[in-house]
Design a protein around this motif. Structure first.
Motif, PDB file in Angstrom:
ATOM      1  N   MET A   1       0.825  -1.201   0.000  1.00 37.70           N
ATOM      2  CA  MET A   1       0.000   0.000   0.000  1.00 37.70           C
ATOM      3  C   MET A   1       0.862   1.255   0.000  1.00 37.70           C
ATOM      4  N   GLY A   2       2.012   1.234   0.653  1.00 37.77           N
ATOM      5  CA  GLY A   2       2.883   2.393   0.727  1.00 37.77           C
ATOM      6  C   GLY A   2       3.491   2.740  -0.621  1.00 37.77           C
TER       7      GLY A   2
ATOM      8  N   LEU B   1       3.074   6.218  -2.925  1.00 34.32           N
ATOM      9  CA  LEU B   1       4.243   6.939  -3.415  1.00 34.32           C
ATOM     10  C   LEU B   1       4.172   7.092  -4.931  1.00 34.32           C
ATOM     11  N   LYS B   2       3.719   6.056  -5.624  1.00 31.75           N
ATOM     12  CA  LYS B   2       3.588   6.110  -7.074  1.00 31.75           C
ATOM     13  C   LYS B   2       2.524   7.128  -7.472  1.00 31.75           C
TER      14      LYS B   2
ATOM     15  N   MET C   1       2.630  14.829  -8.904  1.00 26.16           N
ATOM     16  CA  MET C   1       3.623  15.898  -8.978  1.00 26.16           C
ATOM     17  C   MET C   1       4.086  16.142 -10.411  1.00 26.16           C
ATOM     18  N   LYS C   2       4.018  15.122 -11.269  1.00 25.56           N
ATOM     19  CA  LYS C   2       4.456  15.269 -12.658  1.00 25.56           C
ATOM     20  C   LYS C   2       3.389  15.902 -13.537  1.00 25.56           C
TER      21      LYS C   2
END
Length: 60
Positions: A1-2, A6-7, A13-14
């Motif tokens: 899940m972490g 993050l992905k 952000m991109k």
């Protein structure tokens, strides 16, 4: 899940889809602020310009 979070965060952000809109809004806000700050000076310049145009149209 972490790793999935993050992905997703890195993909977020991109993305730059909304950046153009935000930049345009910020530019408009700055321009409106400048107009409010220098309203009397801008009014004087425009009035002087129109007075010169009006006085010189009679010479033509």
């Amino acid at each position: 899940m972490g790793k999935e979070r993050l992905k997703n965060f890195s993909q977020f952000m991109k993305e730059e889809d909304g950046m153009g809109t935000v930049e345009i809004i910020l530019i408009i806000v700055v321009l409106v602020g400048l107009v409010i700050l220098f309203k009397s000076q801008i009014t004087t310049i425009v009035n002087n310009l129109f007075n010169k145009i009006t006085s010189q149209t009679g010479k033509i």
